[in-house]
Design a protein around this motif. Structure first.
Motif, PDB file in Angstrom:
ATOM      1  N   MET A   1       0.822  -1.161   0.000  1.00 20.00           N
ATOM      2  CA  MET A   1       0.000   0.000   0.000  1.00 20.00           C
ATOM      3  C   MET A   1       0.878   1.240   0.000  1.00 20.00           C
ATOM      4  N   LEU A   2       0.413   2.264  -0.691  1.00 21.21           N
ATOM      5  CA  LEU A   2       1.193   3.491  -0.851  1.00 21.21           C
ATOM      6  C   LEU A   2       0.358   4.683  -0.402  1.00 21.21           C
ATOM      7  N   ILE A   3       0.953   5.551   0.385  1.00 22.07           N
ATOM      8  CA  ILE A   3       0.330   6.803   0.829  1.00 22.07           C
ATOM      9  C   ILE A   3       1.033   7.950   0.115  1.00 22.07           C
ATOM     10  N   ALA A   4       0.284   8.769  -0.616  1.00 23.65           N
ATOM     11  CA  ALA A   4       0.825   9.976  -1.248  1.00 23.65           C
ATOM     12  C   ALA A   4       0.134  11.173  -0.602  1.00 23.65           C
ATOM     13  N   GLU A   5       0.852  11.843   0.267  1.00 23.04           N
ATOM     14  CA  GLU A   5       0.299  12.956   1.046  1.00 23.04           C
ATOM     15  C   GLU A   5       1.406  13.956   1.297  1.00 23.04           C
ATOM     16  N   ASP A   6       1.175  15.219   0.936  1.00 24.83           N
ATOM     17  CA  ASP A   6       2.223  16.232   1.090  1.00 24.83           C
ATOM     18  C   ASP A   6       2.305  16.782   2.507  1.00 24.83           C
ATOM     19  N   GLU A   7       1.247  16.667   3.279  1.00 24.36           N
ATOM     20  CA  GLU A   7       1.244  17.168   4.645  1.00 24.36           C
ATOM     21  C   GLU A   7       1.891  16.118   5.562  1.00 24.36           C
ATOM     22  N   PRO A   8       3.072  16.424   6.111  1.00 23.73           N
ATOM     23  CA  PRO A   8       3.797  15.416   6.891  1.00 23.73           C
ATOM     24  C   PRO A   8       3.005  14.804   8.048  1.00 23.73           C
ATOM     25  N   LEU A   9       2.255  15.624   8.789  1.00 19.30           N
ATOM     26  CA  LEU A   9       1.511  15.089   9.931  1.00 19.30           C
ATOM     27  C   LEU A   9       0.389  14.156   9.476  1.00 19.30           C
ATOM     28  N   ALA A  10      -0.303  14.521   8.411  1.00 15.46           N
ATOM     29  CA  ALA A  10      -1.367  13.657   7.878  1.00 15.46           C
ATOM     30  C   ALA A  10      -0.776  12.359   7.340  1.00 15.46           C
ATOM     31  N   ARG A  11       0.362  12.475   6.661  1.00 20.75           N
ATOM     32  CA  ARG A  11       1.031  11.281   6.124  1.00 20.75           C
ATOM     33  C   ARG A  11       1.459  10.352   7.258  1.00 20.75           C
ATOM     34  N   MET A  12       2.060  10.919   8.307  1.00 15.30           N
ATOM     35  CA  MET A  12       2.493  10.107   9.444  1.00 15.30           C
ATOM     36  C   MET A  12       1.309   9.445  10.140  1.00 15.30           C
ATOM     37  N   ALA A  13       0.206  10.165  10.274  1.00 13.57           N
ATOM     38  CA  ALA A  13      -0.976   9.593  10.921  1.00 13.57           C
ATOM     39  C   ALA A  13      -1.529   8.430  10.098  1.00 13.57           C
ATOM     40  N   ALA A  14      -1.556   8.589   8.774  1.00 14.31           N
ATOM     41  CA  ALA A  14      -2.043   7.514   7.903  1.00 14.31           C
ATOM     42  C   ALA A  14      -1.131   6.301   7.983  1.00 14.31           C
ATOM     43  N   VAL A  15       0.157   6.532   7.907  1.00 14.69           N
ATOM     44  CA  VAL A  15       1.123   5.434   7.989  1.00 14.69           C
ATOM     45  C   VAL A  15       1.001   4.729   9.331  1.00 14.69           C
TER      46      VAL A  15
ATOM     47  N   ALA B   1      -1.621   4.587  11.423  1.00 17.66           N
ATOM     48  CA  ALA B   1      -2.892   3.859  11.534  1.00 17.66           C
ATOM     49  C   ALA B   1      -2.859   2.572  10.725  1.00 17.66           C
ATOM     50  N   LEU B   2      -2.385   2.649   9.495  1.00 13.31           N
ATOM     51  CA  LEU B   2      -2.371   1.474   8.617  1.00 13.31           C
ATOM     52  C   LEU B   2      -1.325   0.456   9.061  1.00 13.31           C
ATOM     53  N   SER B   3      -0.180   0.935   9.512  1.00 10.51           N
ATOM     54  CA  SER B   3       0.855   0.022  10.011  1.00 10.51           C
ATOM     55  C   SER B   3       0.380  -0.697  11.267  1.00 10.51           C
ATOM     56  N   ALA B   4      -0.305   0.025  12.154  1.00  9.32           N
ATOM     57  CA  ALA B   4      -0.829  -0.578  13.378  1.00  9.32           C
ATOM     58  C   ALA B   4      -1.857  -1.659  13.072  1.00  9.32           C
ATOM     59  N   ALA B   5      -2.501  -1.552  11.897  1.00  6.78           N
ATOM     60  CA  ALA B   5      -3.477  -2.562  11.474  1.00  6.78           C
ATOM     61  C   ALA B   5      -2.795  -3.735  10.783  1.00  6.78           C
ATOM     62  N   GLY B   6      -1.459  -3.691  10.732  1.00  4.99           N
ATOM     63  CA  GLY B   6      -0.709  -4.795  10.147  1.00  4.99           C
ATOM     64  C   GLY B   6      -0.468  -4.683   8.661  1.00  4.99           C
ATOM     65  N   LEU B   7      -0.689  -3.519   8.094  1.00  7.94           N
ATOM     66  CA  LEU B   7      -0.489  -3.331   6.657  1.00  7.94           C
ATOM     67  C   LEU B   7       0.917  -2.812   6.372  1.00  7.94           C
ATOM     68  N   ASP B   8       1.475  -3.267   5.260  1.00  4.31           N
ATOM     69  CA  ASP B   8       2.777  -2.766   4.809  1.00  4.31           C
ATOM     70  C   ASP B   8       2.542  -1.463   4.060  1.00  4.31           C
ATOM     71  N   VAL B   9       3.202  -0.394   4.512  1.00  6.88           N
ATOM     72  CA  VAL B   9       2.947   0.932   3.956  1.00  6.88           C
ATOM     73  C   VAL B   9       4.239   1.552   3.458  1.00  6.88           C
ATOM     74  N   VAL B  10       4.172   2.098   2.239  1.00  7.42           N
ATOM     75  CA  VAL B  10       5.244   2.899   1.663  1.00  7.42           C
ATOM     76  C   VAL B  10       4.675   4.307   1.544  1.00  7.42           C
ATOM     77  N   GLN B  11       5.520   5.316   1.734  1.00  3.96           N
ATOM     78  CA  GLN B  11       5.011   6.681   1.697  1.00  3.96           C
ATOM     79  C   GLN B  11       5.726   7.553   0.681  1.00  3.96           C
ATOM     80  N   ALA B  12       4.938   8.505   0.138  1.00  2.00           N
ATOM     81  CA  ALA B  12       5.462   9.475  -0.827  1.00  2.00           C
ATOM     82  C   ALA B  12       4.962  10.854  -0.424  1.00  2.00           C
ATOM     83  N   CYS B  13       5.800  11.869  -0.638  1.00  2.00           N
ATOM     84  CA  CYS B  13       5.408  13.229  -0.250  1.00  2.00           C
ATOM     85  C   CYS B  13       4.667  13.972  -1.356  1.00  2.00           C
ATOM     86  N   ASP B  14       4.641  13.409  -2.566  1.00  2.00           N
ATOM     87  CA  ASP B  14       3.889  14.024  -3.658  1.00  2.00           C
ATOM     88  C   ASP B  14       3.649  12.992  -4.758  1.00  2.00           C
ATOM     89  N   ALA B  15       2.936  13.398  -5.788  1.00  2.00           N
ATOM     90  CA  ALA B  15       2.577  12.479  -6.880  1.00  2.00           C
ATOM     91  C   ALA B  15       3.801  12.006  -7.657  1.00  2.00           C
TER      92      ALA B  15
END
Length: 121
Positions: free
Chosen positions: A1-15, A17-31
């Motif tokens: 799963m990939l999170i593309a979010e430019d707002e660092p706090l929103a990106r961290m919160a998404a990562v 939440a999803l990681s705590a649910a046991g999902l593998d998450v990769v993050q990007a700061c923009d498109a």
């Protein structure tokens, strides 16, 4: 799963939440970064993207269109605190979640999209 979010706090919160649910998450700061990650990682089944990402040259709608053209198997969850697209305005395989979201709401929306494709994220 990939999170593309430019707002660092929103990106961290998404990562978080999803990681705590046991999902593998990769993050990007923009498109642009998200597209580069997708070009290198074939295991992404769901992308979560904000609509407004002023730090890049492509917004979430444009990113969604690029994903649909190049990787039609990837499901997209669009999140936004400003836009409120109607379900009829979204392409097949694209969901919407309004900000502010809760961790359980985000997890449920991601899992619902993955289930459409028969994936268990």
């Amino acid at each position: 799963m990939l999170i593309a979010e430019d707002e660092p706090l929103a990106r961290m919160a998404a990562v978080q939440a999803l990681s705590a649910a046991g999902l593998d998450v990769v993050q990007a700061c923009d498109a642009t970064e998200a597209l580069a990650i997708l070009a290198e990682h074939s295991g992404v089944h769901v992308l979560v993207t904000d609509i407004v990402m002023p730090s890049g040259t492509v917004n979430g709608y444009q990113l969604t269109a690029m994903i649909a053209a190049r990787w039609p198997q990837i499901r997209v969850l669009i999140v936004s605190g400003t836009d409120r697209p109607q379900p009829s305005e979204l392409p097949l395989g694209v969901g919407f979640l309004a900000k502010p979201w809760t961790g359980p709401d985000l997890i449920a929306a991601v899992r619902a999209l993955a289930a459409q494709q028969g994936n268990d994220v």
